[in-house]
Every structure is written in structure tokens, then in C-alpha cells.
Design an enzyme around this catalytic site. Structure first.
Site, PDB file in Angstrom:
ATOM      1  N   LYS A  79       0.917  -1.160   0.042  1.00 16.34           N
ATOM      2  CA  LYS A  79       0.097   0.012  -0.239  1.00 16.34           C
ATOM      3  C   LYS A  79       0.792   1.359   0.029  1.00 16.34           C
ATOM      4  O   LYS A  79       1.999   1.326   0.731  1.00 16.34           O
ATOM      5  CB  LYS A  79      -0.798  -0.136   1.147  1.00 16.34           C
ATOM      6  N   SER A 154      -9.797   1.567   2.911  1.00 21.25           N
ATOM      7  CA  SER A 154      -8.984   2.321   2.095  1.00 21.25           C
ATOM      8  C   SER A 154      -8.069   1.474   1.390  1.00 21.25           C
ATOM      9  O   SER A 154      -7.387   2.129   0.255  1.00 21.25           O
ATOM     10  CB  SER A 154      -8.351   3.204   2.921  1.00 21.25           C
ATOM     11  N   SER A 178      -9.878  -1.068   6.966  1.00 21.46           N
ATOM     12  CA  SER A 178      -9.272  -0.799   5.795  1.00 21.46           C
ATOM     13  C   SER A 178      -8.653  -1.929   4.954  1.00 21.46           C
ATOM     14  O   SER A 178      -8.329  -1.851   3.873  1.00 21.46           O
ATOM     15  CB  SER A 178      -8.410   0.461   5.720  1.00 21.46           C
TER      16      SER A 178
HETATM   17  N1  GLN Z   1     -13.203   3.482   6.624  1.00 24.67           N
HETATM   18  C1  GLN Z   1     -12.688   4.034   7.805  1.00 24.67           C
HETATM   19  C2  GLN Z   1     -12.299   5.295   7.665  1.00 24.67           C
HETATM   20  O1  GLN Z   1     -12.659   5.844   6.794  1.00 24.67           O
HETATM   21  C3  GLN Z   1     -11.414   2.959   8.064  1.00 24.67           C
HETATM   22  C4  GLN Z   1     -10.409   3.516   7.400  1.00 24.67           C
HETATM   23  C5  GLN Z   1      -9.049   2.561   7.484  1.00 24.67           C
HETATM   24  O2  GLN Z   1      -8.924   1.592   8.420  1.00 24.67           O
HETATM   25  N2  GLN Z   1      -7.901   3.317   7.317  1.00 24.67           N
HETATM   26  O3  GLN Z   1     -11.890   5.894   8.787  1.00 24.67           O
END
Ligand code: GLN
Length: 484
Positions: A79, A154, A178
Site C-alpha cells: 500500500k 482504504s 481498511s
Molecule cells: N473506513 C474507515 C475510515 O474511513 C477506516 C479507514 C481505515 O481503516 N484506514 O476511517
């Protein structure tokens, strides 16, 4: 069969037996990326030359008969918020455009020591804020099962890359789901380890008390393999625990006799009927395999979305203060003085969602609101942890869906932020409590993958692999080849 279709452990076996060369393997993946990634958008950077060079190095080691690491010749996608020496690390944000990592994250060092091959950096929601990948400043990632849908977020690029055979394994990051949510949207296995199991050193911080690097693979064995490699204490991250990393392969047995699985009633109220049915099927498989499945209650979980978005935004507003147009990447062209550099670079460099979180976070930390919001959120966090601890003192794992829906259409939710946030309902409580959890594919609804989640006790990753493996080996849902 093309080499890119192999699972990571199969690739490793073939390389060790000298059936194939690491160079052939990496070239197979690179040509797959070349063929399909313009449609998918999973990669922000493909490390063509570097990966071939690495593969050749592995091949020389094999020729010389040297001892090989656990991930010998396996191509891995990383990532784009995890530092890889000499490669970009944009966090899919304009503000880090042009920034090149001067060092390897601890987890990347570990991957390299184990002879893996880094294929490139994957697309994501900007600074890991989002659940759909639509917040990338560069391009949208598409779901390999349906290109009109999101891959989740994400870590959507990392999930889509593994699902579409553009990488054998991948690393993502987790703050509130994410890794698990995109893994479930893309039909692969994803693990969020216990907070402190894996080092965050070299990973761009979003919310430091919630962040953890997560692992993705096509099956449970692959996920266990990479998790074992990246886990362990690091003196560069004082929150890592000095607890021995087990040989996770030992946990990969079908036997789950007497294992106790709790089903939280609260999580199934109002759940979509078709997803509910899939989870009921999973419960049946566990019972058939000898596990004890019982209803439990986690009453405070209803507060977790609100709790998460207060804590995560508060920490993000502080962590993202370092991006000021001076130290890293992008700087606005027009400025009068030093303050102007900071203001203009942040205004132009950050996207809408990131700015929203910085503003929310600054608000809940400000004088007068700190006690009402942030301090209260920390207290609720403790209560949620206690809720989990009570259950996990009697059960080996808790089961839930990973997400309340399958992959949704691009554009369907990004105008309604709250509905996007609510999609994290099953994943964020796990990060709030710092627990480990795994998502495992359990079939399809209208052609789209569904995943279920198992939440374990602290440092109980082995138990999760055991349960997940037992389920996986009793069914045939995995790895339908996306039509791309
Ligand atoms: N969807 C969650 C957020 O927008 C989790 C994001 C993540 O785990 N980085 O904060």
C-alpha cells in the site's frame, strides 16, 4: 496455467523445487499488471526494474544453494502509505506527490529479508481515510468482479491487486477496517493483527492508537504466511509487544472441535437477508466441524462508529500537522511568507475528506469541546474493550459479517458521508479494542463476494487462522476468477 494464477505458497514450493525461476514468476505478474491494470487502477507505481532485479537476486541464491527465506520469490504489492526505500509513498495524496521514501518500513525490511519481491505501491483512499477508494487523489480503483463498483477501502488497491492476480500477496493498513472490508468486497482473505503485533515504523500515521499493518492473501495459508513474516517486536515502534511470533502454519488444521464461537445478536439486527443467510451457512459449517456456536451480547457496540470517528479524527488532525509544504513532497507555487506556504500547500494538497477529518479532529480537541467529545470517547473506548473482554474470556472467537453490504456502485455513497461511515459498523469496534480479526470469503450475492469476520482475543491470530482454515477447507467459495 499462467504463473500469476498460483497461490503464494504454491509459488514458493515451485521456486524451491527449481520448477520455475523467481524471474519468470515476477515477469508473469508484471505482464498481468500490464494487461489489466489500466482497467483496474490498483497500482500507483509498478516497480518493474526493481522487482526483476530482486527476483534475479533470489535466483542466484537458489543456484548457489543458499538458505531461502519464507517468502522466496513471492511477488508482493505494498500500500502506498508504507515506506519502501527508493519508491514513492504518496498516501494517494497530492501533498506527497514527488516524495520518495529514504528508508524501508520495518515490515518491508522483514519482507525483503525473507526474499520476497516487491512489485509496487498500491492505490488507496487518501491518507487511508475512506471505505471505497474514491478518495484517492489520483484515480479510482475498480472492483475486479464488477468494474462499475468500488473495491472497498482504504486498502482497495492492495485487495483488488490480489483478487485479480496482479500480486500474490499484499500489505494494507487498518485503522477501522481498511484491510478487512476491501478484502471482503474483493473475495480474498484479510487480517488485522492485534495492536502491537506488527510494527508501524515507516508507515504514515493516520490514527496512531488504532493503526496497524494488515495482510492479504488468496487463502488462509497465504495470509498466515505473510503475517508470520511481518509480525514481531521492533525497537523502532515502542507499542510492539515482545511476544514470540508463533509458527502459524501449525494452526492450519481442520480440527476446531470444542472451539467456542460467539454470535453477537446486536450485529444481526436489520442485516440484509441475503448476507444474513450466508453467515447462517457459515455457522452451520462450524457446527458440523465440531465448534460450539452460541448467541452472545455486546451491547455497547452501537456506540463504536461515533467513538471511532471522534478518536480517529482527533489523532489524524495531530498526525497530519507535519504536512506543511516544507518537509515533504508538494509545495504550493504561490506564497508570500512561511505561514502562507503552509496554508496554501495544505489547501491545495489535501483532498475534501482529509480536510473534513482535520477540521472535525481539531474541533473535538479544542478547548471547551475536549471533555465533551474526545475525553468521553476515550471512556467509551474503555467500555467497549471491557465488553469484548467479558465475551472473549469465555469464547475463542466472535463471528460477524465483515460488511453490511457487498461492494456498492462507484458514486453511490460518496455524496452521503454518514452512510459511508456507517458501513464500518462491524470493523471499527475491533480497532477500538485493539483486537485481531480476519475476514474470509463465504460465497457470493448477485455475483459479488461476501466475507465473514472472526474476532479473536489479544495475540490470538493463530486461533483465527485455525477457525478460518477449517471453514475454508470445508467449502468451495474461494477464488472464483474475476472476469477481467
Ligand atoms: N473506513 C474507515 C475510515 O474511513 C477506516 C479507514 C481505515 O481503516 N484506514 O476511517
Amino acid at each position: 496455467m499462467e504463473l500469476y494464477r498460483l497461490k503464494a505458497h504454491e509459488i514458493r514450493d515451485k521456486i524451491i523445487r527449481k520448477d520455475v525461476k523467481a524471474e519468470e514468476v515476477v515477469k508473469s505478474f508484471l505482464s498481468r499488471i500490464e494487461d489489466i491494470d489500466s482497467k483496474l487502477g490498483a497500482y500507483l507505481y509498478v516497480a518493474k526494474e526493481e522487482s526483476i532485479k530482486e527476483a534475479k537476486r533470489v535466483d542466484i541464491k537458489i543456484e548457489k544453494g543458499e538458505k531461502l527465506g519464507l517468502l522466496a520469490g513471492i511477488p508482493i504489492a505494498i500500500k502506498d502509505n508504507i515506506s519502501v526505500l527508493g519508491m514513492q509513498n504518496t498516501c494517494a495524496s497530492k501533498i506527497l506527490e514527488g516524495y520518495i521514501s529514504p528508508y524501508d518500513a520495518f515490515v518491508v525490511k522483514k519482507l525483503k529479508t525473507c526474499d520476497s519481491v516487491i512489485l509496487g505501491k498500491t492505490n488507496m483512499d487518501e491518507f487511508a481515510m475512506g471505505s471505497s477508494n474514491e478518495n484517492s487523489a489520483f484515480k479510482i480503483v475498480k472492483n475486479p468482479f464488477d468494474l462499475s463498483r468500488v473495491p472497498g477501502g482504504s486498502s482497495g488497491g492492495s485487495a483488488a491487486a490480489v483478487a485479480s492476480y496482479e500480486a500474490a500477496l499484499s500489505l494494507g493498513t487498518e485503522t477501522g477496517g481498511s484491510v478487512r472490508q476491501p478484502a471482503s468486497f474483493c473475495g480474498i482473505v484479510g487480517l488485522k493483527p492485534t495492536y502491537g503485533r506488527v510494527s508501524r515504523n515507516g508507515v504514515v500515521a493516520f490514527a496512531s492508537t488504532l493503526d496497524q499493518v494488515g495482510t492479504m492473501g488468496k487463502d488462509v495459508e497465504d495470509c498466515a504466511l505473510i503475517t508470520e513474516v511481518v509480525s514481531g517486536v521492533d525497537k523502532g515502534d515502542f507499542t510492539t509487544a515482545d511476544i514470540e511470533v508463533p509458527n502459524y502454519k501449525k494452526f492450519l488444521t481442520k480440527d476446531v472441535k470444542g472451539k467456542r464461537i460467539g454470535v453477537p445478536e446486536e450485529f444481526f439486527n436489520g442485516l440484509d437477508g441475503k448476507i444474513h443467510k450466508k453467515i447462517s451457512d457459515v455457522l452451520r459449517v462450524f457446527k458440523e466441524n465440531g465448534a460450539i456456536v452460541e448467541k452472545i451480547s455486546l451491547p455497547l457496540l452501537n456506540y463504536s462508529i461515533a467513538d471511532y470517528y471522534i478518536i480517529a479524527c482527533a489523532e489524524a488532525s495531530s498526525n497530519l500537522a507535519r504536512f506543511d509544504g516544507v518537509k515533504y513532497g508538494f509545495r504550493a507555487k504561490n506564497f508570500k511568507d512561511a505561514e502562507d506556504i503552509c496554508i496554501n500547500s495544505r489547501t491545495e494538497g489535501f483532498g475534501r475528506e482529509v480536510k473534513r477529518r482535520i477540521i472535525l479532529g481539531t474541533y473535538v480537541l479544542s478547548k471547551g469541546y475536549y471533555d465533551a467529545y474526545y475525553k468521553k470517547a476515550l471512556k467509551v473506548r474503555n467500555l467497549i474493550k471491557m465488553d469484548f473482554q467479558k465475551v472473549l474470556s469465555k469464547y475463542d472467537a466472535i463471528i460477524t459479517p465483515t460488511s453490511p453490504t457487498t461492494a456498492f456502485k462507484i458514486g453511490e455513497k460518496n455524496k452521503d458521508v454518514l452512510s459511508m461511515y456507517l458501513g464500518d459498523v462491524y470493523t471499527v469496534p475491533v480497532n477500538i479494542a485493539g483486537l485481531p480479526a480476519i475476514t474470509v470469503p463465504c460465497g457470493y450475492v448477485e455475483g459479488l463476494p461476501v466475507g465473514f469476520q472472526l474476532i479473536g482475543n489479544y495475540f490470538g491470530e493463530g486461533t483465527l487462522f485455525n477457525l478460518a482454515f477449517s471453514y475454508e477447507k470445508s467449502t468451495k467459495h474461494q477464488n472464483e476468477i474475476p472476469n477481467i
